[in-house]
Design a protein around this motif. Structure first.
Motif, short mmCIF file in Angstrom:
data_model
loop_
_atom_site.label_atom_id
_atom_site.label_comp_id
_atom_site.label_asym_id
_atom_site.label_seq_id
_atom_site.Cartn_x
_atom_site.Cartn_y
_atom_site.Cartn_z
N ARG A 372 -13.24 11.93 -15.21
CA ARG A 372 -13.12 11.31 -13.88
C ARG A 372 -13.87 12.10 -12.82
NH1 ARG A 372 -6.54 12.25 -13.78
NH2 ARG A 372 -6.69 14.49 -13.99
N SER A 413 -13.60 0.63 -11.41
CA SER A 413 -12.50 1.59 -11.49
C SER A 413 -11.51 1.18 -12.58
CB SER A 413 -11.82 1.83 -10.15
OG SER A 413 -11.71 0.68 -9.41
N PRO B 114 -7.18 8.10 -13.53
CA PRO B 114 -8.22 8.50 -12.59
C PRO B 114 -7.90 8.01 -11.17
CG PRO B 114 -8.98 6.68 -13.94
CD PRO B 114 -7.59 6.98 -14.39
N ILE B 116 -9.75 7.19 -8.81
CA ILE B 116 -10.58 6.09 -8.32
C ILE B 116 -9.90 4.74 -8.58
CG2 ILE B 116 -11.98 5.87 -10.44
CD1 ILE B 116 -13.74 5.76 -7.21
N ALA B 117 -9.03 4.68 -9.61
CA ALA B 117 -8.39 3.41 -9.95
C ALA B 117 -7.37 2.96 -8.91
CB ALA B 117 -7.72 3.50 -11.33
N VAL B 118 -6.86 3.88 -8.09
CA VAL B 118 -5.91 3.46 -7.07
C VAL B 118 -6.51 3.57 -5.68
CG1 VAL B 118 -3.88 4.08 -8.43
CG2 VAL B 118 -4.85 5.74 -6.85
N LEU B 119 -7.74 4.06 -5.59
CA LEU B 119 -8.31 4.39 -4.28
C LEU B 119 -8.37 3.18 -3.34
CD1 LEU B 119 -9.63 6.52 -2.51
CD2 LEU B 119 -11.82 5.88 -3.48
N SER B 120 -8.93 2.06 -3.81
CA SER B 120 -9.13 0.95 -2.88
C SER B 120 -7.82 0.30 -2.43
CB SER B 120 -10.12 -0.06 -3.43
OG SER B 120 -9.70 -0.57 -4.66
N PRO B 121 -6.83 0.05 -3.32
CA PRO B 121 -5.56 -0.49 -2.82
C PRO B 121 -4.86 0.47 -1.87
CG PRO B 121 -5.72 -0.85 -5.16
CD PRO B 121 -6.85 0.05 -4.80
N ILE B 122 -4.92 1.79 -2.18
CA ILE B 122 -4.27 2.75 -1.28
C ILE B 122 -5.01 2.79 0.06
CG2 ILE B 122 -3.84 5.23 -0.95
CD1 ILE B 122 -2.46 5.28 -3.45
N PHE B 123 -6.33 2.70 0.01
CA PHE B 123 -7.11 2.66 1.25
C PHE B 123 -6.68 1.45 2.10
CE2 PHE B 123 -10.76 0.89 3.52
CZ PHE B 123 -11.13 1.96 4.32
N ASN B 124 -6.58 0.28 1.46
CA ASN B 124 -6.14 -0.92 2.19
C ASN B 124 -4.75 -0.73 2.77
OD1 ASN B 124 -8.41 -2.43 1.82
ND2 ASN B 124 -7.66 -3.50 0.01
N ASP B 128 -3.83 -0.74 6.70
CA ASP B 128 -2.91 -1.73 7.27
C ASP B 128 -1.73 -1.06 7.96
OD1 ASP B 128 -4.54 -3.66 6.37
OD2 ASP B 128 -3.30 -4.27 4.66
N ILE B 140 0.72 10.67 1.47
CA ILE B 140 1.15 9.59 0.56
C ILE B 140 0.27 9.52 -0.69
CG2 ILE B 140 1.45 7.09 0.33
CD1 ILE B 140 2.32 7.12 3.30
N THR B 144 0.60 10.98 -5.45
CA THR B 144 0.21 10.43 -6.76
C THR B 144 -0.31 11.53 -7.67
OG1 THR B 144 -2.07 10.00 -6.08
CG2 THR B 144 -0.51 8.22 -5.75
N THR B 212 -12.23 9.51 1.94
CA THR B 212 -12.16 8.08 2.22
C THR B 212 -11.23 7.76 3.38
OG1 THR B 212 -12.15 7.97 -0.17
CG2 THR B 212 -12.05 5.90 1.00
#
Lengths: 442, 273
Positions: A372, A413, B114, B116-124, B128, B140, B144, B212
């Motif tokens: 990763r 991802s 990894p 990166i697999a949670v990055l975009s939902p956590i970013f959103n 919000d 937060i 993880t 990010t």
């Protein structure tokens, strides 16, 4: 006899156990498992943050009330400005008003309660509050209304355009604004952007994805292999009593402990073609033709990131292996020596089998870390030159946050996630229950 | 273990330590050279030692603020994850609950996924919730990483404490939670402390989420802040080397003070004892 103190409500051991486990399980579910599922869901959409018509996941034709209300307000506002600057526009403006009002009336009738929601969104906008609640701002709309709405807006945009041709100078700007606002109102309509597995098929058929995948695999295999080999040599070397043990241990822990980004910055400097000492020495020794090749060619770049990773992590590997070596009873070696086994035979028949699980655990965690890899490559080479050092995580990050393509980035991802899951399943099969020994009573 | 260390051994050892430390040595020597010498010469020592790079590193970017940000975020993350993790590790290792293997398996899986697999939902989610550019916005997502790590290491320390202690506490009328709070937790304190150091280092070093989520300069953490010293047009190596030395000092101090504990934490569970 003393009266027993009145006892408060007590949990028994088992209840307490579940109560103590609950917070972690809930946290893991909410901030790890749920986001992973959301990533998988996002990957099925043509979802782009930089394109207003695709900035949401839309499964069926919808309208964004926030955009709609906002533009509607702007249109009415600009029409006032036009009225003030161009008296001849009266009839066109009346037409726009009646066309928009008619569409508005029909829209509010398509769904019960829509009028109230529109009012709520409008009030929030008037108070300059952002509307973040998707249930409030997004609503499904029938196709028939959308067609009429788009047609009406196109017609009025054309009328404004015609009007602008012989408008007095002061009215040109408001008319231009009006035209773009009318056309922007159409952006409130959101076409469904569910694309199924298209992101996967597209990016799995894309050479850059496979280059990134191969780079990641190469990086993982080479760095973990070299770290294991050198780490083992170092561990064998320092597995003895000597003066300055603590100092050596501290010295090797420092590279492991500093942030990877800081290490990457240091190596960017050391590998630099003009002022980098590593590049300079390597060129002097004839290993490379020119100090510049390290960071300006694909092979040089790959060498640089691998070298930096090996430098940073070998000491950590050596410490893990050393801890394994120290558990081997000396009597085993003495017995082997009596039987006439030489050092190599001792290493392969005693040392390796005895620390097999320590090696596997160390390799598992290192391999997953290497697979990763993000910060080292992102800071040291940025994935360049020409994407030749780009790892799959770096590519996914660039798609997500540089191109703002959340659909494709999520697909990548998810691919990283599945690869890691596969990799760890294989390792855990190899290691077996040893992984949990020392954590659970057998 | 009682192999004698000869002179050849010490020579090898010194070479190894020198190779490991070489980048730090060179970066330090560069940081005290005047600007002009950095680009032109590969001399080890400069005759005009200067601290102007340090002044410049602290002036061009808010390095001390980055360190403060990193410190606050890493401390909050450590406190929260140690509290939650010690509950879980205690329950899994010492209380009669079902599905222990499953829970530890979940924790292990959570420590392997990894980021990166949670990055975009956590970013959103963080966007919000209005938590971009705040400490909480990083704490937060850091949970993880740190929570599975903390549970995983803590459980090796908890299981080493003899079970008979609980039995005698029970006989003395202690409730199960009192047993945890007053007997087991204090006994495990060295292990808890070790875990806390490792969690703190992990949070201090995190890059991807910090890059990010906290995009405003005044909210950046050390790793991200350092990587932004490079500008598009020039690379101020003097500033960068000085900044690197400044941010490495706390880590060196931490490692020198706690090296024994760090090694104990890193190797816990990787070997059978």
């Amino acid at each position: 006899m003393k009266q027993p103190k009145k006892r408060r409500f007590q949990l028994n051991e088992r209840q307490l156990g579940y109560a103590m486990v609950a917070p972690s399980i809930i946290l893991i579910a909410v901030i790890i498992i749920w986001p992973i599922l959301l990533s998988a869901w996002n990957s099925l959409f043509d979802y782009r943050l930089n394109d207003p018509s695709k900035a949401e996941r839309i499964t069926s034709l919808s309208i964004n009330l926030e955009t709609y209300a906002d533009n509607r307000y702007l249109v009415y506002d600009t029409m006032e400005a036009v009225r003030d600057t161009m008296p001849g526009a009266e009839s066109t403006l009346d037409n726009i008003t009646s066309a928009l009002d008619e569409q508005h009336e029909t829209l509010l009738k398509t769904d019960e309660g829509l009028a109230d929601r529109y009012e709520e969104v409008n009030t929030m906008l008037e108070n300059y509050q952002p509307v973040n609640d998707d249930d409030l701002r997004l609503t499904e709309i029938p196709e028939a209304w959308t067609d009429g709405f788009t047609a009406a807006l196109d017609e009025q945009t054309a009328a404004v355009q015609a009007l602008r041709e012989d408008a007095p100078e002061g009215a040109v700007q408001p008319l231009t604004d009006l035209e773009s606002q009318l056309s922007n109102t159409k952006n409130a309509v959101l076409e469904p952007n569910f694309v199924g597995v298209k992101n996967y098929t597209e990016y799995l058929g894309n050479g850059r994805t496979w280059t990134a995948m191969l780079n990641t695999l190469l990086f993982t295999v080479v760095t973990v292999g070299v770290e294991l080999a050198i780490g083992m040599l170092v561990a064998l070397l320092i597995n003895r009593v000597f003066i300055g043990r603590g100092l050596v241990r501290a010295a090797v822990l420092v590279p492991w402990a500093i942030p990877t980004a800081v290490a990457a910055m240091m190596w960017t400097f050391l590998f630099d073609g003009q002022s980098g000492i590593m590049a300079y020495y390597m060129a002097q020794l004839g290993i490379i033709d020119d100090p510049g090749v390290l960071l300006s060619t694909g092979a040089g770049g790959m060498f640089s990131v691998m070298f930096a990773d090996i430098w940073k992590t070998t000491p950590y590997m050596a410490l893990l292996l050393l801890a394994g070596l120290q558990t081997i009873p000396r009597s085993l070696y003495e017995a082997a020596a009596v039987d006439g086994a030489n050092k190599f035979q001792q290493f392969f028949s005693i040392t390796l089998p005895m620390i097999r699980s320590a090696i596997l655990v160390a390799v598992l965690f290192r391999a997953l870390d290497a697979f990763r890899v993000f910060d080292l490559i992102y800071v040291l080479t940025g994935g360049g030159p020409a994407n030749s050092t780009e790892s799959i995580s770096v590519y996914a990050y660039k798609l997500l946050f540089e191109q703002q393509n959340f659909g494709a980035g999520s697909a990548l991802s998810v691919i990283v996630f599945l690869s890691v899951a596969l990799l760890s399943t294989i390792f855990i099969k190899l290691i077996g229950s040893d992984l949990f020994s020392g954590r659970l009573k057998q | 273990m009682t192999k004698r260390a000869g002179i050849g051994f010490y020579i090898l050892l010194i070479i190894f330590v020198f190779l490991v430390m070489f980048p730090f040595i060179w970066v330090f020597l560069t940081s005290i050279k005047p600007q002009g010498e950095i680009f032109s010469s590969f001399q080890w020592f400069s005759s005009n030692m200067t601290f102007e790079n340090y002044a410049s590193a602290l002036e061009t970017r808010p390095l001390l603020l980055y360190m403060l940000n990193s410190f606050v975020v890493a401390t909050l993350t450590t406190i929260i994850s140690i509290i939650v993790a010690s509950f879980t590790a205690y329950a899994v290792t010492r209380l009669p609950i079902k599905f222990k293997g499953l829970i530890l398996g979940l924790v292990l899986a959570a420590s392997m996924f990894p980021q990166i697999a949670v990055l975009s939902p956590i970013f959103n989610f963080v966007t919000d919730a209005g938590l971009r550019n705040s400490y909480l916005g990083l704490v937060i997502p850091y949970i993880t990483i740190s929570l599975p790590l903390a549970i995983w290491i803590l459980s090796t320390f908890f299981i080493k404490i003899p079970l008979s202690l609980e039995e005698s506490a029970k006989l003395d009328g202690a409730t199960p939670f009192q047993t945890f709070r007053k007997i087991i937790f204090p006994l495990a304190a060295p292990g808890v402390f070790t875990t806390a150091i490792l969690v703190f280092i992990a949070a201090w070093n995190e890059y991807l989420f910090a890059l990010t989520i906290n995009t405003e300069d005044s909210w950046r953490t050390i790793p991200v802040g350092i990587s932004f010293y490079q500008s598009q047009f020039s690379v101020p190596w003097g500033d960068i080397t000085a900044a690197t030395v400044i941010v490495t000092i706390p880590i060196v101090v931490l490692v020198l003070l706690f090296q024994r504990r760090i090694v104990a934490g890193l190797t816990s569970g990787s070997v059978k004892e």
